[in-house]
Design a protein around this motif. Structure first.
Motif, PDB file in Angstrom:
ATOM      1  N   GLY A 427       0.592  -1.203  -0.044  1.00 16.09           N
ATOM      2  CA  GLY A 427      -0.083   0.102   0.336  1.00 16.09           C
ATOM      3  C   GLY A 427       0.924   1.153  -0.189  1.00 16.09           C
ATOM      4  O   GLY A 427       0.043   2.378  -0.330  1.00 16.09           O
ATOM      5  N   GLY A 428       1.592   1.486   0.565  1.00 17.01           N
ATOM      6  CA  GLY A 428       2.666   2.596   0.520  1.00 17.01           C
ATOM      7  C   GLY A 428       4.385   1.999   0.291  1.00 17.01           C
ATOM      8  O   GLY A 428       4.638   0.977   0.712  1.00 17.01           O
ATOM      9  N   VAL A 429       5.326   2.572  -0.613  1.00 15.78           N
ATOM     10  CA  VAL A 429       6.513   2.619  -0.871  1.00 15.78           C
ATOM     11  C   VAL A 429       7.228   3.458  -0.401  1.00 15.78           C
ATOM     12  O   VAL A 429       6.972   4.950  -1.670  1.00 15.78           O
ATOM     13  N   ILE A 430       8.138   3.494   0.791  1.00 17.71           N
ATOM     14  CA  ILE A 430       8.666   4.855   0.954  1.00 17.71           C
ATOM     15  C   ILE A 430      10.858   4.704   0.865  1.00 17.71           C
ATOM     16  O   ILE A 430      11.245   3.870   0.912  1.00 17.71           O
ATOM     17  N   ILE A 431      10.455   6.021  -0.116  1.00 17.58           N
ATOM     18  CA  ILE A 431      12.200   5.785  -1.044  1.00 17.58           C
ATOM     19  C   ILE A 431      12.852   6.536   0.329  1.00 17.58           C
ATOM     20  O   ILE A 431      13.148   7.851   0.420  1.00 17.58           O
TER      21      ILE A 431
END
Length: 476
Positions: A427-431
């Motif tokens: 649901g979320g990809v944190i770079i």
């Protein structure tokens, strides 16, 4: 010893049954807590429905004023809130302080969203049959929301249920986690003092098994929002039927550390993500995949920093790691660690069960991917580290999970960042940060067994409203 009643219809109600509440650290009895029956829960739902019939017509600016006032009162009473978190949740005081600050901000976000609720104009003449008509949509509150919340952020995750409901014009019946009812009950007087009409917020501690069915099937209940385990989430979804349902069901969040990263610059942040609040966070950093060129350095630095964490009482400012929420949780996690080691994993540090229901922060390498500490949600102070050779291999490892809430990647290359963002099933990809990153306005929710729907105030408000279409024919 103080006892706490049910909050129904804007007043404290005696319950038929009370249960003792004990502190995770030290085991002291804190209070006797009302344990609602199904009949008492139904009373709360009926009161909420009656209050909703008038509250739904309250102007948006007045709903916003109530939420702004609640945020201000929470900040004024923050020391009392912090004490509650330290006592009933065993949360280290510095983490508790951060949670209360976030909670006030969450209610302010809700106040702002109350003023932004709007529909759309529909271009009716885009279709031949629509010529001569005006069409538009309005957003309408759906009615009574029931909310079932977890122990780990008992102020802020409650705010993510209560804030959107009140902003949208709904009424709410809140069933807090059995381990942390005091933080929810604290809101009764707070919202009364903020000007919330009686009956709009009802708070009924009690057992999930006893209350789940009434909270999800009563005819007045129009929406259910739950944070907890996938197993319970499936039951709730089946029971709720055609009602609106938002389920946030946890994860075993993973991080990729790509080649070219300065390992020393990210270690403190990674250790924080793995062990903040003893790893009892839905997006706690549980799995780390490190490029082989950095693997040995990363493991050495990570272990060294982990061993520097301070173990102690939650009320001490220096404490990083303290009691787990229950002895049952402690025993389960310790068994999972033992299983991994028996399966060939290396215990790099930690693994010891200490007094006061504490598990020493634990780092594992060489773990079989099928071991529970990798494949399931640990929800404790345990992290596994593994090497990879190609980014494709790392992304495949991240996705080799039944969960998909948040994942992260540290990489110096924008093309590899976008590859990970596109290919990671979450649901979320944190770079260039840990997957534990979250602020309270972002859309927050998962894929696969991590749930359905989204929190984050704007998105939760949308989940708790209906869209009504209205058309005017200009020439009758």
């Amino acid at each position: 010893m103080k006892s706490y009643d049910l909050w129904i219809g804007g007043e404290w109600r005696r319950a038929a049954r009370y249960e003792p509440l004990y502190a995770p650290y030290g085991g002291d009895k804190l209070a006797d807590i009302a344990a609602a029956s199904a009949a008492e829960a139904e009373e709360a739902i009926v009161n909420a429905h009656e209050a909703f019939l008038s509250y739904r017509n309250m102007p948006a600016y007045k709903r916003a004023e109530i939420l702004y006032q609640a945020a201000a009162l929470l900040e004024e009473r923050s020391e009392a809130c912090i004490r509650i978190l330290v006592q009933e949740a065993g949360k280290p005081v510095k983490a508790a302080r951060g949670e209360i600050a976030r909670t006030a901000e969450t209610y302010r976000f809700a106040a702002e969203e109350a003023k932004r609720i709007a529909g759309d104009q529909i271009p009716m003449d885009a279709a031949a049959g629509g010529t001569g008509r005006i069409g538009f949509t309005v957003k309408t509150p759906i009615g009574v929301i029931t909310a079932i919340t977890p122990f780990n952020f008992p102020f802020n995750l409650v705010a993510h249920k209560v804030g959107p409901a009140l902003a949208a014009g709904n009424a709410i019946v809140l069933k807090p986690a059995e381990q942390t009812p005091l933080s929810a009950l604290f809101l009764a007087d707070l919202f009364r003092d903020a000007g919330l009409p009686d009956g709009v917020l009802n708070i009924i501690p009690g057992g999930g098994a006893e209350l789940s069915e009434i909270l999800t099937t009563h005819p007045h209940v129009k929406g259910v929002t739950f944070t907890g385990s996938p197993e319970v989430g499936r039951i709730i979804q089946r029971q709720a039927g055609l009602r609106k349902v938002t389920l946030e069901l946890g994860s075993n969040s993973a991080l990729i550390v790509d080649e070219g990263i300065d390992v020393a610059s990210i270690i403190d942040r990674c250790v924080e993500g793995a062990f903040v609040y003893n790893g009892q966070v839905c997006i706690s950093l549980q799995r780390v995949y490190v490029h082989r060129s950095l693997y040995e350095e990363f493991v050495a630095r990570f272990v060294r920093r982990t061993e520097q964490l301070q173990i102690g009482a939650p009320g001490e400012e220096s404490t990083d790691v303290t009691s787990l929420i229950s002895n049952k949780a402690l025993q389960r996690i310790a068994e999972w660690v033992d299983e991994a080691v028996q399966g060939g994993a290396m215990l790099e540090c930690g693994g010891m069960v200490l007094e006061h229901q504490i598990l020493a922060p634990t780092v594992l390498t060489g773990v079989n991917p099928s071991a529970k500490v990798v494949a399931e949600e640990v929800f404790g102070p345990v992290v596994s580290i593994a090497p990879f050779d190609t980014l494709e291999e790392a992304v495949a490892a991240v996705n080799r999970s039944r969960y998909g809430l948040h994942a992260g990647i540290y990489t110096p290359r924008i093309d590899r960042a976008f590859y990970a963002a596109r290919e990671i099933d979450a649901g979320g990809v944190i770079i260039n940060d840990i997957p534990t990153f979250r602020t309270d306005q972002i859309p927050y929710g998962g894929r696969k067994d991590s749930g359905i729907g989204r929190e984050g105030i704007r998105y939760a408000v949308e989940e708790q409203m209906d869209t009504k279409f209205i058309s005017f024919k200009l020439q009758p």
